[in-house]
Design a protein around this motif. Structure first.
Motif, PDB file in Angstrom:
ATOM      1  N   ILE A 186     -63.655 -25.917  24.469  1.00 55.53           N
ATOM      2  CA  ILE A 186     -62.391 -25.669  25.069  1.00 55.53           C
ATOM      3  C   ILE A 186     -61.022 -26.526  24.376  1.00 55.53           C
ATOM      4  N   SER A 187     -59.924 -25.903  24.093  1.00 54.72           N
ATOM      5  CA  SER A 187     -58.879 -26.701  23.775  1.00 54.72           C
ATOM      6  C   SER A 187     -57.970 -27.109  24.953  1.00 54.72           C
ATOM      7  N   PHE A 188     -57.555 -28.302  25.126  1.00 57.75           N
ATOM      8  CA  PHE A 188     -56.783 -28.824  26.180  1.00 57.75           C
ATOM      9  C   PHE A 188     -55.535 -29.579  25.626  1.00 57.75           C
ATOM     10  N   LYS A 189     -54.834 -29.112  24.521  1.00 55.24           N
ATOM     11  CA  LYS A 189     -53.667 -29.576  23.686  1.00 55.24           C
ATOM     12  C   LYS A 189     -52.759 -28.508  24.309  1.00 55.24           C
ATOM     13  N   GLU A 190     -53.046 -27.477  25.044  1.00 51.58           N
ATOM     14  CA  GLU A 190     -51.866 -26.789  25.614  1.00 51.58           C
ATOM     15  C   GLU A 190     -51.945 -27.033  26.937  1.00 51.58           C
ATOM     16  N   PRO A 191     -50.841 -26.618  27.641  1.00 51.01           N
ATOM     17  CA  PRO A 191     -50.557 -26.972  29.259  1.00 51.01           C
ATOM     18  C   PRO A 191     -51.849 -26.330  30.003  1.00 51.01           C
ATOM     19  N   CYS A 192     -52.435 -26.967  30.802  1.00 52.13           N
ATOM     20  CA  CYS A 192     -53.633 -26.415  31.477  1.00 52.13           C
ATOM     21  C   CYS A 192     -53.780 -27.101  32.854  1.00 52.13           C
ATOM     22  N   ALA A 193     -54.830 -26.407  33.462  1.00 56.63           N
ATOM     23  CA  ALA A 193     -55.103 -27.072  34.808  1.00 56.63           C
ATOM     24  C   ALA A 193     -56.526 -26.774  34.931  1.00 56.63           C
ATOM     25  N   ILE A 194     -57.367 -27.796  35.298  1.00 58.95           N
ATOM     26  CA  ILE A 194     -58.794 -27.801  35.559  1.00 58.95           C
ATOM     27  C   ILE A 194     -59.228 -27.686  36.816  1.00 58.95           C
ATOM     28  N   ILE A 195     -60.118 -26.782  37.283  1.00 62.25           N
ATOM     29  CA  ILE A 195     -60.592 -26.560  38.595  1.00 62.25           C
ATOM     30  C   ILE A 195     -62.129 -27.053  38.820  1.00 62.25           C
ATOM     31  N   MET A 196     -62.257 -27.902  39.945  1.00 60.76           N
ATOM     32  CA  MET A 196     -63.511 -28.361  40.155  1.00 60.76           C
ATOM     33  C   MET A 196     -63.853 -27.906  41.546  1.00 60.76           C
ATOM     34  N   GLY A 197     -65.271 -27.725  41.602  1.00 61.20           N
ATOM     35  CA  GLY A 197     -65.562 -27.028  42.868  1.00 61.20           C
ATOM     36  C   GLY A 197     -66.277 -27.959  43.874  1.00 61.20           C
ATOM     37  N   SER A 198     -66.754 -27.361  45.022  1.00 56.25           N
ATOM     38  CA  SER A 198     -67.131 -28.314  45.940  1.00 56.25           C
ATOM     39  C   SER A 198     -68.659 -28.749  45.759  1.00 56.25           C
ATOM     40  N   GLU A 199     -69.156 -29.919  46.461  1.00 54.27           N
ATOM     41  CA  GLU A 199     -70.292 -30.419  46.113  1.00 54.27           C
ATOM     42  C   GLU A 199     -71.718 -29.572  46.292  1.00 54.27           C
ATOM     43  N   GLY A 200     -71.659 -28.623  47.183  1.00 49.18           N
ATOM     44  CA  GLY A 200     -72.849 -27.914  47.409  1.00 49.18           C
ATOM     45  C   GLY A 200     -72.510 -26.508  46.475  1.00 49.18           C
ATOM     46  N   ARG A 201     -71.557 -25.697  46.736  1.00 46.34           N
ATOM     47  CA  ARG A 201     -71.389 -24.528  46.324  1.00 46.34           C
ATOM     48  C   ARG A 201     -70.573 -24.226  44.934  1.00 46.34           C
ATOM     49  N   GLY A 202     -70.093 -25.334  44.573  1.00 40.46           N
ATOM     50  CA  GLY A 202     -69.099 -25.018  43.267  1.00 40.46           C
ATOM     51  C   GLY A 202     -67.960 -24.327  43.558  1.00 40.46           C
ATOM     52  N   ASN A 204     -65.703 -21.026  44.280  1.00 41.76           N
ATOM     53  CA  ASN A 204     -65.782 -19.985  44.827  1.00 41.76           C
ATOM     54  C   ASN A 204     -65.888 -18.875  43.911  1.00 41.76           C
ATOM     55  N   PRO A 205     -66.887 -17.840  43.951  1.00 40.07           N
ATOM     56  CA  PRO A 205     -67.071 -16.667  42.932  1.00 40.07           C
ATOM     57  C   PRO A 205     -65.687 -15.891  42.764  1.00 40.07           C
ATOM     58  N   SER A 206     -65.005 -15.667  43.598  1.00 38.65           N
ATOM     59  CA  SER A 206     -63.561 -14.948  43.566  1.00 38.65           C
ATOM     60  C   SER A 206     -62.620 -15.635  42.860  1.00 38.65           C
ATOM     61  N   VAL A 207     -62.708 -16.901  42.881  1.00 39.10           N
ATOM     62  CA  VAL A 207     -62.044 -17.999  41.894  1.00 39.10           C
ATOM     63  C   VAL A 207     -62.338 -17.755  40.325  1.00 39.10           C
ATOM     64  N   LEU A 208     -63.579 -17.677  40.271  1.00 40.96           N
ATOM     65  CA  LEU A 208     -63.979 -17.789  38.814  1.00 40.96           C
ATOM     66  C   LEU A 208     -63.650 -16.621  38.023  1.00 40.96           C
ATOM     67  N   LYS A 209     -63.500 -15.507  38.851  1.00 42.20           N
ATOM     68  CA  LYS A 209     -63.239 -14.192  38.187  1.00 42.20           C
ATOM     69  C   LYS A 209     -61.842 -13.978  37.876  1.00 42.20           C
ATOM     70  N   VAL A 210     -60.971 -15.080  38.045  1.00 45.42           N
ATOM     71  CA  VAL A 210     -59.383 -14.928  37.953  1.00 45.42           C
ATOM     72  C   VAL A 210     -58.878 -15.998  36.711  1.00 45.42           C
ATOM     73  N   VAL A 211     -59.950 -17.052  36.620  1.00 51.48           N
ATOM     74  CA  VAL A 211     -59.500 -18.201  35.542  1.00 51.48           C
ATOM     75  C   VAL A 211     -59.713 -17.718  34.324  1.00 51.48           C
ATOM     76  N   ASP A 212     -58.887 -18.425  33.365  1.00 57.56           N
ATOM     77  CA  ASP A 212     -58.698 -18.193  32.040  1.00 57.56           C
ATOM     78  C   ASP A 212     -59.965 -18.456  31.235  1.00 57.56           C
ATOM     79  N   HIS A 213     -60.659 -19.488  31.432  1.00 56.61           N
ATOM     80  CA  HIS A 213     -61.866 -20.145  30.824  1.00 56.61           C
ATOM     81  C   HIS A 213     -62.835 -20.755  31.820  1.00 56.61           C
ATOM     82  N   GLN A 214     -64.051 -20.497  31.316  1.00 60.04           N
ATOM     83  CA  GLN A 214     -65.024 -21.462  32.084  1.00 60.04           C
ATOM     84  C   GLN A 214     -65.699 -22.325  31.187  1.00 60.04           C
ATOM     85  N   ALA A 215     -66.129 -23.557  31.558  1.00 56.35           N
ATOM     86  CA  ALA A 215     -66.802 -24.588  30.647  1.00 56.35           C
ATOM     87  C   ALA A 215     -67.813 -25.429  31.460  1.00 56.35           C
ATOM     88  N   LYS A 216     -69.010 -25.960  30.822  1.00 57.51           N
ATOM     89  CA  LYS A 216     -69.906 -26.516  31.661  1.00 57.51           C
ATOM     90  C   LYS A 216     -70.225 -27.789  30.548  1.00 57.51           C
TER      91      LYS A 216
END
Length: 244
Positions: A186-202, A204-216
């Motif tokens: 993933i490129s972080f050289k552009e304006p970006c925001a990172i989402i971190m999930g909760s300790e147990g659930r990670g 929310n699936p409804s949030v994952l559906k609307v993001v631009d990228h997913q990374a592990k």
């Protein structure tokens, strides 16, 4: 946890809310009734304040005085408006980097993340009004005071923050084990925001559906996941590495 950020008594909490105090969370006694108690419940709903119903024993531990079935934690910080924060960052000469936290529950994890965010130049942290960890003395201590140095915003739902970022030209990247791409793809050289999930659930699936990228992150051992504050540090420092 009785300290300067804790108030108790139904009328005292009502007046604190009406006076504009930033209430992090209200603990209410299970099974309690009465007109004044109902008034407090109504104000809590109206103001979208985080609350939970607990046994009287917990309230007795939180407050030694006559709590009347209600104890509130006042936030030690003032929260920023997300519109104002994003606009000010975009108008500056900074490369935007925001952090969205989807209902973390551990105050020490939150404090550690705030500390790392401040060290890595994050422009602001966005949390959800309900369902997340309160900001208290443990948060302040774990953050080493960074909680006072970085803007923090509250939104009704993390998806609101996602849509706000995207409409402002900021890409949203979700840190999730469910991703196919690794962090380093993933490129972080552009304006970006990172989402971190909760300790147990990670996240929310409804949030994952609307993001631009997913990374592990690559996991080479037998344990399948990292502590969220450690994972967050890895993501933030990859952004720093790419931008440095």
């Amino acid at each position: 946890m009785k300290d300067e950020t804790t108030i108790f008594g139904i009328r005292a909490i009502i007046e604190a809310i009406k006076s504009g105090k930033t209430i992090d969370k209200v603990f209410l006694q299970k099974g309690l009734h009465g007109d004044l108690f109902k008034e407090l419940e109504s104000i809590i709903r109206l103001e979208s304040i985080n609350s939970s119903y607990v046994p009287v024993e917990k309230l007795n531990r939180l407050a030694k005085g006559n709590h009347q079935g209600a104890v509130a934690q006042i936030s030690p910080i003032e929260f920023h408006d997300i519109d104002d924060l994003v606009s000010s960052v975009l108008e500056s000469d900074q490369m935007p980097l925001f952090l969205l936290l989807d209902q973390l529950s551990d105050v020490r994890n939150f404090g550690a993340i705030v500390r790392t965010a401040e060290c890595t130049g994050v422009n602001g942290i966005i949390i959800q009004k309900k369902g997340g960890t309160p900001i208290n003395g443990d948060t302040i201590k774990t953050s080493a005071g960074a909680i006072f140095k970085i803007p923090i915003c509250k939104v009704d739902h993390i998806k609101d923050a996602v849509f706000h970022m995207q409409s402002s030209g900021i890409r949203v990247i979700a840190a999730t084990e469910k991703a196919e791409n690794y962090l380093y793809d993933i490129s972080f050289k552009e304006p970006c925001a990172i989402i971190m999930g909760s300790e147990g659930r990670g996240i929310n699936p409804s949030v994952l559906k609307v993001v631009d990228h997913q990374a592990k992150l690559p996991i080479l051992g037998d344990i399948e996941s990292l502590n969220v504050s450690v994972a967050c540090g890895a993501f933030l420092y990859e952004a720093v590495r790419q931008r440095f």
